[in-house]
Design a protein around this motif. Sequence first.
Motif, PDB file in Angstrom:
ATOM      1  N   ILE A  63     -10.441  -2.507  52.110  1.00 62.29           N
ATOM      2  CA  ILE A  63      -9.981  -3.896  52.116  1.00 62.29           C
ATOM      3  C   ILE A  63     -10.531  -4.652  50.903  1.00 62.29           C
ATOM      4  O   ILE A  63      -9.801  -5.329  50.194  1.00 62.29           O
ATOM      5  CB  ILE A  63     -10.380  -4.596  53.425  1.00 62.29           C
ATOM      6  CG1 ILE A  63      -9.718  -3.892  54.622  1.00 62.29           C
ATOM      7  CG2 ILE A  63      -9.995  -6.068  53.392  1.00 62.29           C
ATOM      8  CD1 ILE A  63     -10.187  -4.390  55.973  1.00 62.29           C
ATOM      9  N   GLY A  64     -11.835  -4.514  50.651  1.00 64.40           N
ATOM     10  CA  GLY A  64     -12.436  -5.198  49.512  1.00 64.40           C
ATOM     11  C   GLY A  64     -11.991  -4.630  48.170  1.00 64.40           C
ATOM     12  O   GLY A  64     -11.843  -5.366  47.196  1.00 64.40           O
ATOM     13  N   LYS A  65     -11.795  -3.316  48.109  1.00 63.78           N
ATOM     14  CA  LYS A  65     -11.345  -2.630  46.892  1.00 63.78           C
ATOM     15  C   LYS A  65     -12.118  -3.111  45.656  1.00 63.78           C
ATOM     16  O   LYS A  65     -11.537  -3.633  44.697  1.00 63.78           O
ATOM     17  CB  LYS A  65      -9.842  -2.830  46.690  1.00 63.78           C
ATOM     18  CG  LYS A  65      -8.986  -2.279  47.836  1.00 63.78           C
ATOM     19  CD  LYS A  65      -7.508  -2.412  47.525  1.00 63.78           C
ATOM     20  CE  LYS A  65      -6.640  -1.974  48.703  1.00 63.78           C
ATOM     21  NZ  LYS A  65      -6.848  -0.563  49.100  1.00 63.78           N
ATOM     22  N   VAL A 120     -15.166 -10.313  45.944  1.00 65.20           N
ATOM     23  CA  VAL A 120     -15.101  -9.712  47.276  1.00 65.20           C
ATOM     24  C   VAL A 120     -16.176 -10.371  48.139  1.00 65.20           C
ATOM     25  O   VAL A 120     -17.343 -10.439  47.736  1.00 65.20           O
ATOM     26  CB  VAL A 120     -15.332  -8.187  47.245  1.00 65.20           C
ATOM     27  CG1 VAL A 120     -15.262  -7.603  48.663  1.00 65.20           C
ATOM     28  CG2 VAL A 120     -14.327  -7.496  46.333  1.00 65.20           C
ATOM     29  N   ARG A 130     -10.704 -10.836  47.690  1.00 61.20           N
ATOM     30  CA  ARG A 130     -10.455 -10.115  48.940  1.00 61.20           C
ATOM     31  C   ARG A 130     -11.614 -10.367  49.901  1.00 61.20           C
ATOM     32  O   ARG A 130     -12.781 -10.289  49.505  1.00 61.20           O
ATOM     33  CB  ARG A 130     -10.317  -8.607  48.701  1.00 61.20           C
ATOM     34  CG  ARG A 130      -9.055  -8.202  47.942  1.00 61.20           C
ATOM     35  CD  ARG A 130      -9.187  -8.343  46.439  1.00 61.20           C
ATOM     36  NE  ARG A 130     -10.151  -7.385  45.903  1.00 61.20           N
ATOM     37  CZ  ARG A 130     -10.715  -7.501  44.699  1.00 61.20           C
ATOM     38  NH1 ARG A 130     -10.451  -8.534  43.906  1.00 61.20           N
ATOM     39  NH2 ARG A 130     -11.572  -6.582  44.267  1.00 61.20           N
ATOM     40  N   ALA A 173      -6.137 -15.785  47.959  1.00 66.96           N
ATOM     41  CA  ALA A 173      -7.064 -14.777  48.493  1.00 66.96           C
ATOM     42  C   ALA A 173      -6.449 -14.060  49.684  1.00 66.96           C
ATOM     43  O   ALA A 173      -5.572 -14.590  50.373  1.00 66.96           O
ATOM     44  CB  ALA A 173      -8.370 -15.438  48.910  1.00 66.96           C
ATOM     45  N   THR A 174      -6.937 -12.857  49.909  1.00 69.31           N
ATOM     46  CA  THR A 174      -6.501 -12.060  51.054  1.00 69.31           C
ATOM     47  C   THR A 174      -7.660 -11.913  52.034  1.00 69.31           C
ATOM     48  O   THR A 174      -8.725 -11.403  51.668  1.00 69.31           O
ATOM     49  CB  THR A 174      -6.036 -10.668  50.608  1.00 69.31           C
ATOM     50  OG1 THR A 174      -4.940 -10.799  49.704  1.00 69.31           O
ATOM     51  CG2 THR A 174      -5.604  -9.833  51.807  1.00 69.31           C
ATOM     52  N   THR A 229      -8.621 -10.161  55.580  1.00 66.58           N
ATOM     53  CA  THR A 229      -8.125  -9.121  56.485  1.00 66.58           C
ATOM     54  C   THR A 229      -9.163  -8.821  57.560  1.00 66.58           C
ATOM     55  O   THR A 229     -10.252  -8.310  57.269  1.00 66.58           O
ATOM     56  CB  THR A 229      -7.808  -7.824  55.714  1.00 66.58           C
ATOM     57  OG1 THR A 229      -6.902  -8.117  54.649  1.00 66.58           O
ATOM     58  CG2 THR A 229      -7.198  -6.776  56.641  1.00 66.58           C
TER      59      THR A 229
END
Length: 336
Positions: free
Chosen positions: A140-142, A217, A239, A268-269, A271
């Motif tokens: 998720i953070g990638k 992140v 993220r 921003a994402t 999740t």
Amino acid sequence: MGKNLNVLMKQHPKGWVTEADFEVVERPIPEAGPGQLLVRNIWLSLDPYMRGVMDPGRSYLAKLGPGDAMIGGTVGEVMTSDNPKFPVGCYVVGNLGWRGYGVTDGVGLVKIDPALAPLSTWLGVLGMPGVTAHYGLMQIGKPKEGETVVVSAASGAVGGTVGQIAKIKGCRVVGIAGGKAKCDYVVNELGFDACIDYKAPDMEAAFKDATPKRVDVYFENVGGKIMEMVFGRLNSFARVPLCGIISQYNLTEPEGFTGMRHLLVNRATVTGFIISDHMPYWPGAIQEMAGWIKAGKLKYKEDVAEGLEAAPAAFIGMLAGKNFGKQLVRVGPDKL
């Protein structure tokens, strides 16, 4: 047969959990039936998600009712078995709850190798918290080399692992933890670049200084005011793996969220994720982290309470941030 100690939820908590919400009872050690096995628990994991199942509202896990045994991850030794997958004497990790002995048909159990790492680590850095950290950060953070990764509850089992993996991946890592001792550990032992003491009066100024390139992140474990602060420093296309919001679990009226504008402006994402939804991911993550432990790249800390009777107090202390490292209960000796 001997006695089997069990810790039950006596009643639904009202706000903060108290020891009066639990009951410790003795029951006979159960006998395994056809296809089943009897496991003697050695270690019990205490985790924030357990607070959610004590409330009657909606959750991703089945709710507890008054008189139900508390749930939880365990490591134990197989004592009797009518299941060829789990012979007598082998060690298993599963979810047998807050009890001394449990009977299971083996569904959800995993046989573990005590030679690979100490038994307790299969509930921490090589267990659910470790895999949660690995999945949340990597999937998720990638993180990309040179990015800034911020981790709340940074001295805990999940947060400490997240930060170390981010450092392995070449990121600048800033932790947030409660108190000088925890912050010193995060920087000096775990190798974070900085750690902000959320109890300090200059927290926001210190956080701004520690994130000169803002935040790419944010691994979220606590929610509340800390989340608001970090969201105000997000970079475009940041993220946010949403793992937990422990600061809110004991509040009868959770603190409101006003940071939506930051998510919109920075595209921003965020999740949310539950690691039990991703079981095929576990073996590869565990293998990689075991290699990092062996190479000295991944460290861990454990906070151990002795005996099941101590579990309620240890659980309450963990929710208040009093633990230092992965909170465990030693239920019994490695070997009888």
